[in-house]
Scaffold this active site. Structure first.
Site, PDB file in Angstrom:
ATOM      1  N   GLN A  10       0.827  -1.202   0.000  1.00 24.90           N
ATOM      2  CA  GLN A  10       0.000   0.000   0.000  1.00 24.90           C
ATOM      3  C   GLN A  10       0.861   1.251   0.000  1.00 24.90           C
ATOM      4  OE1 GLN A  10      -3.354  -1.026   2.326  1.00 24.90           O
ATOM      5  NE2 GLN A  10      -4.131   1.052   2.412  1.00 24.90           N
ATOM      6  N   GLN A 252       0.467 -12.376   9.741  1.00 22.81           N
ATOM      7  CA  GLN A 252       0.967 -11.155   9.109  1.00 22.81           C
ATOM      8  C   GLN A 252       0.121  -9.929   9.454  1.00 22.81           C
ATOM      9  OE1 GLN A 252      -0.257  -9.736   5.467  1.00 22.81           O
ATOM     10  NE2 GLN A 252       1.690 -10.054   4.402  1.00 22.81           N
TER      11      GLN A 252
END
Length: 313
Positions: A10, A252
């Site tokens: 991102q 994660q």
């Protein structure tokens, strides 16, 4: 020469990304069509003609970046480049790990798109807006940044979320704790410490509700053995077992992105070249700062694809 393919996370999203690939390669256009169908909306219209702020929303940015990376992969394949023939490993930064897995055949594109839409929504909804924050600490090594986060926590959450390169660590947690971390970091010699324009505190314990959502979503998806091993964010070494991959993708969500260690690990295995597949050049910059023996290359346009194919011909 040993090579790895790496996939951006991102922050790399821009309006128009992947459009030239889709126009030049029918196989790349088919990726965007498949993502649109999987999500039941025209994400491709947002990516190519939409509003940057809307694209930047986590639930949009995550599948959009994956689609762009996979479009570049399909363009490479159209030029005769086979992943298993050219790469020893794949890796991705945060959501980029899903792109890496899809590129290596562990996920279908449709499943990756749906998982990332779910992941983006779950991460956004895990913490009320304004409660959490993230900050980049520049000029501190990881151990010092980790100590800063621990000192700043004071009963709240503050963790080292992204170990990006030798001089950039991102911390994440409660907003007040992250603000304290910025002040402590400056006192400890950080060149800069700045809050990031993100909508949630990713990769810290506050994301536990999102981790639970992803455990459910990943449990419903088939994961194949990838064509080449993936270097997992939370372990910084290679995995291929689908059950391990599934567990690590859940971990994660709350765990640190160990990107610096991942690049160093690949370098220690003999990797001397990394192709950054998809939007932007952020990972290539990190690679240069982590290991000067590794040469990064960007593949995000038809010209990039053709240049790479020509070097392999």
């Amino acid at each position: 020469m040993s090579r790895a393919l790496i996939f951006p996370g991102q922050g790399a999203q821009t309006i128009g990304m992947g459009k030239a690939l889709a126009e030049a390669y029918p196989a790349a256009k088919a990726v965007f069509d498949e993502v649109d169908e999987a999500l039941g909306e025209s994400l491709s219209s947002l990516i190519w003609e939409g509003d940057q702020d809307t694209l930047t929303l986590t639930q949009n940015a995550q599948p959009a970046l994956m689609a762009t990376s996979l479009a570049a992969m399909r363009a490479l394949e159209a030029e005769g480049v086979v992943l298993a023939d050219v790469a020893a490993y794949v890796a991705g930064h945060s959501l980029g790990e899903y792109s890496a897995l899809a590129a290596a055949g562990a996920f279908s594109v449709a499943d990756a798109a749906r998982l990332l839409r779910t992941r983006g929504k779950a991460m956004q909804e895990a913490v009320p807006v304004g409660v959490g924050a993230m900050a980049a600490l520049l000029g501190l090594d990881f151990e010092t940044a980790q100590a800063v986060a621990e000192e700043a926590a004071q009963g709240e959450v503050c963790q080292a979320a992204n170990d990006n390169d030798p001089a950039q660590v991102v911390v994440s947690g409660h907003k007040a704790a992250v603000e304290r971390a910025c002040e402590i970091a400056k006192a400890k010699g950080a060149k800069r410490a700045l809050l990031l324009p993100v909508s949630a505190p990713f990769h810290c314990a506050l994301m536990e509700p999102a981790a639970r959502v992803m455990a459910g979503a990943l449990g419903e998806v088939d994961i194949n053995r990838p064509a080449v091993p993936v270097v997992a964010n939370v372990r910084a070494d290679a995995v291929s077992d689908p059950s391990v991959i599934r567990a690590l993708l859940v971990e994660q969500v709350t765990g640190s992105v160990r990107w610096r260690e991942s690049v160093l690990w690949m370098g220690a295995q003999g990797v001397t070249e990394m192709w950054e597949v998809g939007a932007g050049k952020a990972l290539s910059g990190m690679v240069k700062r982590i290991d000067r023996a590794i040469a990064p290359m960007n593949i995000g346009t038809p010209e990039d694809v053709q240049a790479v194919a020509a070097t392999l011909a």
